[in-house]
Design an enzyme around this catalytic site. Sequence first.
Site, PDB file in Angstrom:
ATOM      1  N   CYS A  98       6.601  -6.802   7.348  1.00 15.66           N
ATOM      2  CA  CYS A  98       7.721  -6.272   8.138  1.00 15.66           C
ATOM      3  C   CYS A  98       8.020  -7.289   9.226  1.00 15.66           C
ATOM      4  O   CYS A  98       7.110  -7.908   9.773  1.00 15.66           O
ATOM      5  CB  CYS A  98       7.315  -4.938   8.773  1.00 15.66           C
ATOM      6  SG  CYS A  98       8.641  -4.185   9.745  1.00 15.66           S
ATOM      7  N   CYS A 102       1.352  -2.023  15.426  1.00 10.60           N
ATOM      8  CA  CYS A 102       1.369  -1.741  13.982  1.00 10.60           C
ATOM      9  C   CYS A 102       0.739  -2.867  13.170  1.00 10.60           C
ATOM     10  O   CYS A 102       0.989  -4.044  13.413  1.00 10.60           O
ATOM     11  CB  CYS A 102       2.827  -1.557  13.555  1.00 10.60           C
ATOM     12  SG  CYS A 102       3.034  -1.321  11.787  1.00 10.60           S
ATOM     13  N   CYS A 125       3.631   8.515   0.584  1.00  8.78           N
ATOM     14  CA  CYS A 125       4.183   7.641   1.625  1.00  8.78           C
ATOM     15  C   CYS A 125       4.342   6.269   0.989  1.00  8.78           C
ATOM     16  O   CYS A 125       3.357   5.655   0.586  1.00  8.78           O
ATOM     17  CB  CYS A 125       3.201   7.596   2.800  1.00  8.78           C
ATOM     18  SG  CYS A 125       3.675   6.421   4.066  1.00  8.78           S
ATOM     19  N   CYS A 184      -0.489   6.277   9.568  1.00 11.97           N
ATOM     20  CA  CYS A 184       0.679   5.516   9.987  1.00 11.97           C
ATOM     21  C   CYS A 184       0.302   4.206  10.656  1.00 11.97           C
ATOM     22  O   CYS A 184      -0.546   4.177  11.537  1.00 11.97           O
ATOM     23  CB  CYS A 184       1.481   6.318  11.003  1.00 11.97           C
ATOM     24  SG  CYS A 184       2.532   7.511  10.248  1.00 11.97           S
ATOM     25  N   CYS A 211       6.394  -4.643  15.776  1.00 12.78           N
ATOM     26  CA  CYS A 211       5.960  -3.681  16.809  1.00 12.78           C
ATOM     27  C   CYS A 211       4.506  -3.971  17.164  1.00 12.78           C
ATOM     28  O   CYS A 211       3.685  -4.226  16.271  1.00 12.78           O
ATOM     29  CB  CYS A 211       6.121  -2.257  16.296  1.00 12.78           C
ATOM     30  SG  CYS A 211       7.808  -1.914  15.770  1.00 12.78           S
ATOM     31  N   GLU A 270       0.829  -1.198   0.000  1.00 14.85           N
ATOM     32  CA  GLU A 270       0.000   0.000   0.000  1.00 14.85           C
ATOM     33  C   GLU A 270       0.869   1.256   0.000  1.00 14.85           C
ATOM     34  O   GLU A 270       1.976   1.273   0.537  1.00 14.85           O
ATOM     35  CB  GLU A 270      -0.927   0.005   1.228  1.00 14.85           C
ATOM     36  CG  GLU A 270      -1.872  -1.183   1.217  1.00 14.85           C
ATOM     37  CD  GLU A 270      -2.937  -1.149   2.313  1.00 14.85           C
ATOM     38  OE1 GLU A 270      -3.856  -1.975   2.237  1.00 14.85           O
ATOM     39  OE2 GLU A 270      -2.863  -0.334   3.245  1.00 14.85           O
TER      40      GLU A 270
END
Length: 350
Positions: A112, A119, A105, A333, A116, A92
């Site tokens: 990933c 997220c 962005c 974010c 975290c 995305e």
Amino acid sequence: MDKIDIKSLNEAELLGLMNDLNQPKFRAAQLFKWLQQGIEDFDEMTNIPKSLRDVLKEKCYIANVSIVQKFVSKIDGTVKYVYELFDGERIESVVMKYEHGYTVCISTQVGCRMGCSFCASGLDGLFRDLTPSEMLAQITKAQRDNDIRISNVVMMGMGEPLDNFNNSVKFLQLVSSDNGINIGLRHISLSTSGVVSKIKELKDYNFPITLSISLHAPNDEIRSSMMKVNKKWGVDELLSACREYQAVTTRRISFEYALIEGVNDSDACADELAKKLRGIMCHVNLIPANPVKENSFKKPDMNRIIHFKERLIKKGINATVRRTLGADIDASCGQLRRKVKEGFCSENLQ
Ligand code: SAH
Ligand code: SF4
């Protein structure tokens, strides 16, 4: 034989390729311009002879992204793209309009591995790194689709750019090339969860980009409970790498701080943060934590957030609260994912 990812090559590497193919040198500059402008097919290269285009088609491929979904925010016009890559993987990207122009962005990995806790991008782990060409394609596709010129880039989408170090560095070199997309490095931010060994390596390139550190907590106890990476490199080690980085680049560092109710939003946290950041020329970006369906954390109310900001400012730390963009399309974010969330409000689809 694997085909060459031709859009990830810089001018010198294209020169080498032209040499191998017994082509004149000037072809390298022509190819570079076409590729970086975002053409999607060799046949779009009108000043390249058909015979050479045919050889290139055989030996190389152009990394494109195709739009599978596009969401436009009814609140602020922010656009979120779901792009498909050559192997069917999805990423995305988000395009935001500010007074000074358009910012994109971009994602740097599929998924990933940093894990975290707050997220969405890391929920399923890492699938693969993106190539420099796939990072560039996110920009050129958005430019073409909206007929706009993008002036700023933030490497803050899905993935950890410093966990894909070589490709991220190559991307920075390509995107800022005069004959390429030509976005100045001063208009680019790279956000990292704090991969200290790579911050040290990045320092030696002395890029005038903005380094953005996802700090989110002032001490190891809280930060380790939110971010696995902190168990490897603690807050003090990270901040000392930031000081070294700044000594070389002289660039202001941006610290991201996602406020989560009852976790990192106390007065004591603000005071400890101000103390830890003393002596670093920096800016703190406070982000009200964005909701992620799989998690149960909450963002503090706005009064608490403003209070936290004022407390930092009183102690001499430059701080602002980040405006939330694309709230109705999960474009903020930490909300970007590899798979489109089920039940997503697709009425925004254009
Ligand atoms: N991996 C890099 C860049 C991508 S994440 C990094 O971590 O910095 C981009 C930013 O979104 C980071 O600052 C990250 O901490 C933040 N973020 C992740 N999940 C979030 C959430 N649910 N709410 C607010 N910010 C979040
Ligand atoms: Fe990865 Fe950044 Fe999300 Fe952490 S916040 S899981 S490093 S994308």
